[in-house]
Design a protein around this motif. Sequence first.
Motif, PDB file in Angstrom:
ATOM      1  N   GLU A  63      34.397  32.612  42.858  1.00 15.52           N
ATOM      2  CA  GLU A  63      34.984  34.149  43.317  1.00 15.52           C
ATOM      3  C   GLU A  63      35.715  33.717  44.779  1.00 15.52           C
ATOM      4  O   GLU A  63      36.510  34.669  45.072  1.00 15.52           O
ATOM      5  N   CYS A  70      43.930  35.567  46.060  1.00 16.97           N
ATOM      6  CA  CYS A  70      44.229  37.067  45.951  1.00 16.97           C
ATOM      7  C   CYS A  70      44.740  37.318  47.239  1.00 16.97           C
ATOM      8  O   CYS A  70      45.626  38.269  47.313  1.00 16.97           O
ATOM      9  N   HIS A 112      46.043  31.380  37.658  1.00 14.91           N
ATOM     10  CA  HIS A 112      46.478  32.133  36.482  1.00 14.91           C
ATOM     11  C   HIS A 112      46.290  31.114  35.159  1.00 14.91           C
ATOM     12  O   HIS A 112      45.656  31.501  34.255  1.00 14.91           O
ATOM     13  N   GLY A 126      37.284  36.060  34.480  1.00 15.61           N
ATOM     14  CA  GLY A 126      38.082  37.213  34.244  1.00 15.61           C
ATOM     15  C   GLY A 126      37.918  38.134  35.078  1.00 15.61           C
ATOM     16  O   GLY A 126      38.446  38.892  35.663  1.00 15.61           O
ATOM     17  N   LYS A 127      36.435  38.633  35.059  1.00 14.95           N
ATOM     18  CA  LYS A 127      36.144  39.597  35.983  1.00 14.95           C
ATOM     19  C   LYS A 127      36.176  39.472  37.215  1.00 14.95           C
ATOM     20  O   LYS A 127      36.634  40.472  38.169  1.00 14.95           O
ATOM     21  N   PHE A 129      38.465  37.380  38.695  1.00 10.99           N
ATOM     22  CA  PHE A 129      39.754  37.525  38.900  1.00 10.99           C
ATOM     23  C   PHE A 129      40.285  38.802  39.205  1.00 10.99           C
ATOM     24  O   PHE A 129      40.996  39.204  40.088  1.00 10.99           O
ATOM     25  N   PHE A 130      39.883  39.789  38.298  1.00 12.78           N
ATOM     26  CA  PHE A 130      40.433  41.146  38.382  1.00 12.78           C
ATOM     27  C   PHE A 130      39.911  41.930  39.326  1.00 12.78           C
ATOM     28  O   PHE A 130      40.662  42.641  40.093  1.00 12.78           O
ATOM     29  N   ARG A 131      38.611  41.867  39.818  1.00 12.21           N
ATOM     30  CA  ARG A 131      38.178  42.271  41.035  1.00 12.21           C
ATOM     31  C   ARG A 131      38.930  41.833  42.244  1.00 12.21           C
ATOM     32  O   ARG A 131      39.283  42.755  42.997  1.00 12.21           O
ATOM     33  N   PRO A 134      44.319  41.553  40.421  1.00 12.38           N
ATOM     34  CA  PRO A 134      45.053  42.735  39.864  1.00 12.38           C
ATOM     35  C   PRO A 134      44.558  43.969  40.142  1.00 12.38           C
ATOM     36  O   PRO A 134      45.360  44.893  40.241  1.00 12.38           O
ATOM     37  N   ASP A 135      43.295  44.319  39.952  1.00 16.42           N
ATOM     38  CA  ASP A 135      42.887  45.607  40.291  1.00 16.42           C
ATOM     39  C   ASP A 135      43.099  45.944  41.777  1.00 16.42           C
ATOM     40  O   ASP A 135      43.360  47.057  41.843  1.00 16.42           O
ATOM     41  N   GLY A 164      50.179  49.985  37.501  1.00 16.50           N
ATOM     42  CA  GLY A 164      50.220  48.919  36.512  1.00 16.50           C
ATOM     43  C   GLY A 164      51.384  48.454  35.830  1.00 16.50           C
ATOM     44  O   GLY A 164      51.904  47.366  35.510  1.00 16.50           O
TER      45      GLY A 164
END
Length: 209
Positions: A63, A70, A112, A126-127, A129-131, A134-135, A164
């Motif tokens: 993370e 990110c 990616h 995935g969790k 990554f989105f935190r 993308p989010d 989005g």
Amino acid sequence: MVTNCRLSRSSPDDRREHIIAIAADVFAQIGYGASSMSTIAARLGGSKATLYKYFPSKELLFEAVLRGRCERVLAPLRDLRSSDDADLESLLAKFGVAFLTKIYEPVSLDVHRLIQSEGLRFPELGKAFFRSGPDAVVEELRATLERFETAGLIACDDLRLAAGQFLGMVRGDHHLRYSAGLWPAPDDAEIERQARHAAQIFVYGLQRR
């Protein structure tokens, strides 16, 4: 590729950043599942005890890698969020250029591909990554759109959904083909063309009528 290096004689912050850099290299080379804290410690040239002092688990270390990657995407987008530019189309085009420029960098492609290849086996990837990615990007864009919606310049009842959708428009199918190894990364001129085209269509759809 990051070279081996012992952690002695460096500050705690430098050690932490060095660990993250080495771990990112290991994850990209052999994948999350095949990686271990022992592997990363060996690559560092230090002990597992030193590694665990900074990161209690492989998941937390991964993370941290994601946050660093990110942040490269988010930093220029935050600058645009605080811009006083009153031209939404121009602002979104700049947003799109900054976003595309970063996601086409090799380090972003590594992340990616790693999420795509190992996300099903390791849902925590995935969790995380989105935190971290993308989010956070969607939130930056949602906040940017909110300024224009509050000023009555656009009409939208779901700004997060719209944010989005704009990011999806900017990526188009070029990024999918790029990540699959079918197309090369676009040059600066093509990135700007794609961003401006998406911004033009998007703003037209949000105009008050």
